[in-house]
Design a protein around this motif. Structure first.
Motif, PDB file in Angstrom:
ATOM      1  N   ASP A 101       0.843  -1.192   0.000  1.00  9.35           N
ATOM      2  CA  ASP A 101       0.000   0.000   0.000  1.00  9.35           C
ATOM      3  C   ASP A 101       0.878   1.241   0.000  1.00  9.35           C
ATOM      4  O   ASP A 101       2.115   1.157   0.021  1.00  9.35           O
ATOM      5  CB  ASP A 101      -0.954   0.003   1.194  1.00  9.35           C
ATOM      6  N   CYS A 102       0.238   2.389  -0.015  1.00 11.07           N
ATOM      7  CA  CYS A 102       0.939   3.659  -0.100  1.00 11.07           C
ATOM      8  C   CYS A 102       1.877   3.872   1.086  1.00 11.07           C
ATOM      9  O   CYS A 102       3.024   4.310   0.915  1.00 11.07           O
ATOM     10  CB  CYS A 102      -0.092   4.788  -0.163  1.00 11.07           C
ATOM     11  N   GLU A 103       1.413   3.541   2.280  1.00 10.84           N
ATOM     12  CA  GLU A 103       2.208   3.776   3.488  1.00 10.84           C
ATOM     13  C   GLU A 103       3.502   2.958   3.465  1.00 10.84           C
ATOM     14  O   GLU A 103       4.575   3.456   3.820  1.00 10.84           O
ATOM     15  CB  GLU A 103       1.389   3.440   4.732  1.00 10.84           C
ATOM     16  N   GLU A 104       3.413   1.697   3.036  1.00 15.22           N
ATOM     17  CA  GLU A 104       4.612   0.858   2.967  1.00 15.22           C
ATOM     18  C   GLU A 104       5.594   1.383   1.919  1.00 15.22           C
ATOM     19  O   GLU A 104       6.806   1.342   2.116  1.00 15.22           O
ATOM     20  CB  GLU A 104       4.228  -0.591   2.666  1.00 15.22           C
ATOM     21  N   LEU A 105       5.075   1.883   0.806  1.00 12.67           N
ATOM     22  CA  LEU A 105       5.940   2.434  -0.232  1.00 12.67           C
ATOM     23  C   LEU A 105       6.649   3.689   0.276  1.00 12.67           C
ATOM     24  O   LEU A 105       7.869   3.847   0.073  1.00 12.67           O
ATOM     25  CB  LEU A 105       5.132   2.746  -1.497  1.00 12.67           C
ATOM     26  N   VAL A 106       5.923   4.577   0.945  1.00 10.86           N
ATOM     27  CA  VAL A 106       6.541   5.790   1.490  1.00 10.86           C
ATOM     28  C   VAL A 106       7.659   5.429   2.458  1.00 10.86           C
ATOM     29  O   VAL A 106       8.752   6.008   2.429  1.00 10.86           O
ATOM     30  CB  VAL A 106       5.488   6.671   2.191  1.00 10.86           C
ATOM     31  N   GLU A 107       7.405   4.433   3.305  1.00  6.61           N
ATOM     32  CA  GLU A 107       8.408   4.002   4.280  1.00  6.61           C
ATOM     33  C   GLU A 107       9.665   3.487   3.586  1.00  6.61           C
ATOM     34  O   GLU A 107      10.796   3.806   3.979  1.00  6.61           O
ATOM     35  CB  GLU A 107       7.814   2.920   5.179  1.00  6.61           C
ATOM     36  N   LEU A 108       9.479   2.686   2.523  1.00  3.64           N
ATOM     37  CA  LEU A 108      10.626   2.132   1.802  1.00  3.64           C
ATOM     38  C   LEU A 108      11.432   3.212   1.094  1.00  3.64           C
ATOM     39  O   LEU A 108      12.655   3.109   0.971  1.00  3.64           O
ATOM     40  CB  LEU A 108      10.145   1.090   0.782  1.00  3.64           C
ATOM     41  N   LEU A 109      10.777   4.256   0.630  1.00  2.80           N
ATOM     42  CA  LEU A 109      11.476   5.323  -0.075  1.00  2.80           C
ATOM     43  C   LEU A 109      12.509   6.016   0.808  1.00  2.80           C
ATOM     44  O   LEU A 109      13.497   6.563   0.311  1.00  2.80           O
ATOM     45  CB  LEU A 109      10.473   6.361  -0.606  1.00  2.80           C
ATOM     46  N   HIS A 110      12.286   5.985   2.109  1.00  6.06           N
ATOM     47  CA  HIS A 110      13.185   6.671   3.035  1.00  6.06           C
ATOM     48  C   HIS A 110      14.227   5.732   3.649  1.00  6.06           C
ATOM     49  O   HIS A 110      15.001   6.154   4.503  1.00  6.06           O
ATOM     50  CB  HIS A 110      12.367   7.341   4.142  1.00  6.06           C
ATOM     51  N   LYS A 111      14.259   4.466   3.234  1.00  5.08           N
ATOM     52  CA  LYS A 111      15.211   3.505   3.789  1.00  5.08           C
ATOM     53  C   LYS A 111      16.417   3.318   2.877  1.00  5.08           C
ATOM     54  O   LYS A 111      16.331   3.530   1.666  1.00  5.08           O
ATOM     55  CB  LYS A 111      14.526   2.149   4.014  1.00  5.08           C
ATOM     56  N   GLU A 112      17.516   2.869   3.461  1.00  2.00           N
ATOM     57  CA  GLU A 112      18.694   2.493   2.672  1.00  2.00           C
ATOM     58  C   GLU A 112      18.381   1.223   1.883  1.00  2.00           C
ATOM     59  O   GLU A 112      17.760   0.289   2.412  1.00  2.00           O
ATOM     60  CB  GLU A 112      19.887   2.236   3.595  1.00  2.00           C
ATOM     61  N   LYS A 113      18.814   1.184   0.615  1.00  2.00           N
ATOM     62  CA  LYS A 113      18.493   0.043  -0.239  1.00  2.00           C
ATOM     63  C   LYS A 113      19.702  -0.360  -1.063  1.00  2.00           C
ATOM     64  O   LYS A 113      20.530   0.481  -1.405  1.00  2.00           O
ATOM     65  CB  LYS A 113      17.309   0.389  -1.162  1.00  2.00           C
ATOM     66  N   ASP A 114      19.762  -1.657  -1.406  1.00  2.00           N
ATOM     67  CA  ASP A 114      20.882  -2.192  -2.183  1.00  2.00           C
ATOM     68  C   ASP A 114      20.346  -2.913  -3.409  1.00  2.00           C
ATOM     69  O   ASP A 114      19.511  -3.818  -3.292  1.00  2.00           O
ATOM     70  CB  ASP A 114      21.704  -3.157  -1.314  1.00  2.00           C
ATOM     71  N   GLY A 115      20.827  -2.519  -4.591  1.00  2.00           N
ATOM     72  CA  GLY A 115      20.351  -3.159  -5.822  1.00  2.00           C
ATOM     73  C   GLY A 115      21.319  -4.154  -6.426  1.00  2.00           C
ATOM     74  O   GLY A 115      21.043  -4.722  -7.492  1.00  2.00           O
ATOM     75  N   THR A 116      22.441  -4.403  -5.744  1.00  2.00           N
ATOM     76  CA  THR A 116      23.477  -5.288  -6.300  1.00  2.00           C
ATOM     77  C   THR A 116      22.951  -6.661  -6.710  1.00  2.00           C
ATOM     78  O   THR A 116      23.312  -7.161  -7.788  1.00  2.00           O
ATOM     79  CB  THR A 116      24.636  -5.452  -5.306  1.00  2.00           C
ATOM     80  N   PRO A 117      22.084  -7.312  -5.905  1.00  2.00           N
ATOM     81  CA  PRO A 117      21.612  -8.658  -6.297  1.00  2.00           C
ATOM     82  C   PRO A 117      20.840  -8.686  -7.603  1.00  2.00           C
ATOM     83  O   PRO A 117      20.794  -9.727  -8.272  1.00  2.00           O
ATOM     84  CB  PRO A 117      20.717  -9.062  -5.119  1.00  2.00           C
ATOM     85  N   MET A 118      20.234  -7.576  -7.998  1.00  2.69           N
ATOM     86  CA  MET A 118      19.391  -7.569  -9.187  1.00  2.69           C
ATOM     87  C   MET A 118      20.195  -7.863 -10.452  1.00  2.69           C
ATOM     88  O   MET A 118      19.770  -8.642 -11.309  1.00  2.69           O
ATOM     89  CB  MET A 118      18.668  -6.226  -9.324  1.00  2.69           C
ATOM     90  N   LYS A 119      21.354  -7.236 -10.579  1.00  7.79           N
ATOM     91  CA  LYS A 119      22.168  -7.432 -11.781  1.00  7.79           C
ATOM     92  C   LYS A 119      22.669  -8.867 -11.875  1.00  7.79           C
ATOM     93  O   LYS A 119      22.704  -9.466 -12.959  1.00  7.79           O
ATOM     94  CB  LYS A 119      23.343  -6.464 -11.776  1.00  7.79           C
ATOM     95  N   GLU A 120      23.033  -9.465 -10.743  1.00  7.58           N
ATOM     96  CA  GLU A 120      23.505 -10.854 -10.733  1.00  7.58           C
ATOM     97  C   GLU A 120      22.395 -11.802 -11.186  1.00  7.58           C
ATOM     98  O   GLU A 120      22.646 -12.753 -11.930  1.00  7.58           O
ATOM     99  CB  GLU A 120      23.993 -11.220  -9.328  1.00  7.58           C
TER     100      GLU A 120
END
Length: 355
Positions: free
Chosen positions: A317-336
């Motif tokens: 939902d919107c609230e969970e998305l807003v929360e994730l936008l403000h967190k540190e995130k790592d995209g390294t696994p996606m390319k692998e």
């Protein structure tokens, strides 16, 4: 040499969607010399017609567009032109599969059907269309020699619903990588009014099942920058969202982008990719985004979790998305994951193995 006909797409060169991109990338350099393709194309969708493209023969179907209400007669007429001269017919999508009981009386060789993303479950369809697509899907599963599922969630559905096995073949994402200078990339960012690594991007059809309203609401609340690429004038739903959220200076609502350099720059320079799809299987735009190695924030459904191997970030939902936008995130696994599972050479080999 195996003679293979491909039915069910607008055509190539690809200019529409996922199946077109699939065909674009399993022919040409990724195709082995043992396979000879013919691709059936819509004569109404291509004003300029070529006899061949990337070494495959093109056969144009008159009268019908490949999509919308004309997709069923378009697919049926394409199948009728496949009755002779082909060792395998590949049908992409189920729109015309209601015709398969008759087609199988006339065509006795190999039939492969990719059932796509459970079209009858999409919110955009009315009751009759959903019923029709469900019947077509059932005919596809019953009469095909090989059913292709593009996601394990779809594969499990076929097993549980019909008690049949299917081949799991996804989409590639490595075709998105291009040579675009840093200077040119920053020129493109300036055009769209954003700076590198300060914005998120989403690319999709603007539809309720892609949760476009949730994405807009979340970024309106968060204040973070969003470049949202889609068909904003397609429907009342998209037009209403455009009217509501255009005043927000941090939300950049961009009409569909077909310049591949621009798409590359926008994806390559983003902070993270937002994927709102709630229906379908392995979505091409998600796999394409994963190839850039950026953090992915995806709507929490089995298809997206399977595609990203539970290594992305998920919202309901919107609230969970807003929360994730403000967190540190790592995209390294996606390319692998893309390099291991979603290269077009591998996808082409998987298709050729089932012919």
């Amino acid at each position: 040499m195996k003679r293979v006909a491909i039915v069910g797409i607008q055509g190539v060169p690809a200019k529409y969607g996922g199946f077109e991109t699939l065909v674009e990338n399993i022919i040409g350099d990724n195709c082995s010399p043992e396979v000879c393709y013919t691709v059936f194309c819509s004569g109404k969708d291509y004003t300029t017609r070529q006899d061949t493209y990337k070494g495959v023969r093109l056969n144009y179907i008159p009268f019908f567009h490949a999509n919308g209400v004309q997709s069923t007669p378009y697919d049926i007429l394409s199948m009728l032109k496949c009755l002779r001269g082909y060792d395998t017919v590949v049908v992409l999508g189920v729109s015309g599969c209601v015709f398969l009981p008759i087609f199988r009386l006339l065509y006795r060789k190999r039939l492969v059907v990719n059932i796509d993303g459970l079209e009858h479950k999409r919110a955009k369809w009315g009751k009759f269309t959903k019923w029709f697509l469900r019947i077509s899907e059932a005919m596809a599963v019953r009469f095909a020699d090989v059913i292709v599922a593009d996601n394990k969630g779809i594969q499990d559905y076929v097993t549980e619903t019909y008690g049949k096995k299917s081949e799991l073949i996804a989409y590639g994402g490595d075709h998105t990588q291009r040579e675009v200078s840093e200077e040119r990339q920053h020129e493109i960012l300036n055009k769209y009014g954003v700076k590198a690594n300060t914005y998120s991007i989403s690319v999709c059809r603007i539809e309720p099942e892609n949760n476009s309203h949730i994405l807009c609401e979340a970024f309106a609340k968060s204040g973070k920058d969003l470049v949202f690429v889609g068909n904003w004038n397609r429907s009342d739903y998209s037009r209403n969202l455009k009217k509501q959220y255009s005043p927000y200076r941090n939300i950049h609502l961009v009409d569909s982008v077909y310049d591949l350099d621009e798409l590359y720059a926008l994806r390559n320079q983003c902070e993270c990719y937002i994927h709102g799809h709630s229906a379908g299987g392995t979505n091409p735009s998600l796999v394409e985004a994963m190839s850039f190695g950026k953090p992915i924030i995806a709507f929490d459904v089995i298809y997206n979790r399977e595609t990203t191997e539970n290594k992305a970030y998920y919202f309901k939902d919107c609230e969970e998305l807003v929360e994730l936008l403000h967190k540190e995130k790592d995209g390294t696994p996606m390319k692998e994951i893309v390099q291991r599972r979603y290269t077009w050479k591998h996808i082409a080999e998987q298709y050729e193995a089932i012919y």
